[in-house]
Each structure stands twice: as C-alpha cells, then as structure tokens.
Design an enzyme around this catalytic site. Structure first.
Site, PDB file in Angstrom:
ATOM      1  N   HIS A 271       0.843  -1.197   0.000  1.00 39.38           N
ATOM      2  CA  HIS A 271       0.000   0.000   0.000  1.00 39.38           C
ATOM      3  C   HIS A 271       0.881   1.250   0.000  1.00 39.38           C
ATOM      4  CE1 HIS A 271      -3.858  -1.965   1.819  1.00 39.38           C
ATOM      5  NE2 HIS A 271      -3.354  -2.669   0.821  1.00 39.38           N
TER       6      HIS A 271
ATOM      7  N   GLU B 244       0.976   3.812   1.969  1.00 41.63           N
ATOM      8  CA  GLU B 244       1.523   4.156   3.283  1.00 41.63           C
ATOM      9  C   GLU B 244       2.734   3.291   3.624  1.00 41.63           C
ATOM     10  OE1 GLU B 244      -3.066   4.311   3.857  1.00 41.63           O
ATOM     11  OE2 GLU B 244      -1.643   3.281   2.549  1.00 41.63           O
TER      12      GLU B 244
ATOM     13  N   CYS C 239      -6.000   1.751   6.065  1.00 38.61           N
ATOM     14  CA  CYS C 239      -6.655   0.508   6.473  1.00 38.61           C
ATOM     15  C   CYS C 239      -6.043   0.033   7.798  1.00 38.61           C
ATOM     16  CB  CYS C 239      -6.465  -0.556   5.394  1.00 38.61           C
ATOM     17  SG  CYS C 239      -4.746  -1.138   5.228  1.00 38.61           S
TER      18      CYS C 239
ATOM     19  N   CYS D  83      -2.207  -0.675   7.549  1.00 33.85           N
ATOM     20  CA  CYS D  83      -1.416   0.554   7.499  1.00 33.85           C
ATOM     21  C   CYS D  83      -1.455   1.300   8.826  1.00 33.85           C
ATOM     22  CB  CYS D  83      -1.883   1.429   6.347  1.00 33.85           C
ATOM     23  SG  CYS D  83      -1.518   0.676   4.731  1.00 33.85           S
TER      24      CYS D  83
END
Length: 158
Positions: A55, A57, A85, A88
């Site tokens: 992701h 992040e 999420c 993260c």
C-alpha cells in the site's frame, strides 16, 4: 502545520496517486514529511509487486526508514489520499508517526473512524496518533471514483 501546508502536501500525495493510476494500480499516494521536508514517499503497488502489503503508506514508511536510517519516524506527518486501512494503521503506530492527514474516507475499510477506530482512539496502543481527515477530500475521492468507474466500464466491454 497549517491547513495550507496540509493542502500543499496532499497535492503532493495526489501526484503520487496519479503515478499509481498510470501503472494500473488503485490511485493512492502517500508522502511523509518532517520539519517541512519529504522524508518518504510511495504509491500503491500491490499488483505490480505481487505484494498485498504494498500500500502507499507502507511504501512511504519503508522509503522514509531507508532515507533517515531508522524505522522510527517521530515528529513526522503522513499525508495519504485515502484513509488508512487496519494494516497501514498498525504500521503507522509501529513507526511512531505523530500525525496522519488523509483525503478521502474509506467506508469499506478505513481504520481512522470510518469502519474501525484505531487511529487515534484506541488507547491500548502505546503511541497516540493525531488524525486530520478530509483534506482535499473531493479531489482524492473523485480520483478513486473515476478509476473504479473506468474499471467497471472496461470489464463490461471486454
């Protein structure tokens, strides 16, 4: 940081989201800033890297850790175009990031209050993270909506 600063850095994150989109990834971008300087950046790459943890992040946190030579990122702010999420959010806590600023809320998996409330509310963590939501939310949300609309249209015609 001021709202102008937040808007400026979110624009930077949006630029990274466009890079993800150009590669066929979900358009999410993230930048980590400390003392007014970029220390890490990233965008979604799970498809290209064949890595479900890739992701935006996580990419930005990894980049920042390499750049500063430390896995702890105190006094840093993470700007991300989509609400983090749970995965993260956990990485943000472990990295000791002080603040998260996000654009669009994620009603299906957001961990900053939309679905889960891990940042900043969960007092079981030893680190508290300040959260600012909705910075350039319309731009961030529109980018995602258009991306998924194009995908649905392409799927119907193929």
């Amino acid at each position: 940081m001021t709202l102008d600063d937040d808007s400026h850095w979110m624009a930077y994150a949006l630029g990274l989201a466009h890079e993800a989109e150009a590669l066929g990834e979900v358009p999410v971008g993230a930048v980590i800033v400390s003392e007014g300087k970029v220390i890490g950046e990233g965008f979604n790459k799970p498809i290209a890297s064949r890595d479900p943890t890739a992701h935006a992040e996580i990419q930005a946190i990894r980049d920042a850790g390499l750049r500063i030579g430390n896995y702890r990122l105190p006094d840093a702010t993470l700007y991300v175009t989509l609400e983090p999420c749970t995965m993260c959010a956990g990485a943000i806590v472990h990295a000791r990031i002080d603040r998260v600023v996000y654009g669009a809320s994620d009603p299906k998996g957001g961990a900053c209050g939309s679905v889960f409330d891990l940042l900043p509310a969960d007092e079981r963590f030893n680190t508290r993270v300040e959260v600012t939501a909705g910075v350039r939310a319309v731009e961030c949300g529109t980018l995602l909506s258009r991306f998924f609309q194009r995908r649905r249209t392409e799927k119907k015609t193929s």
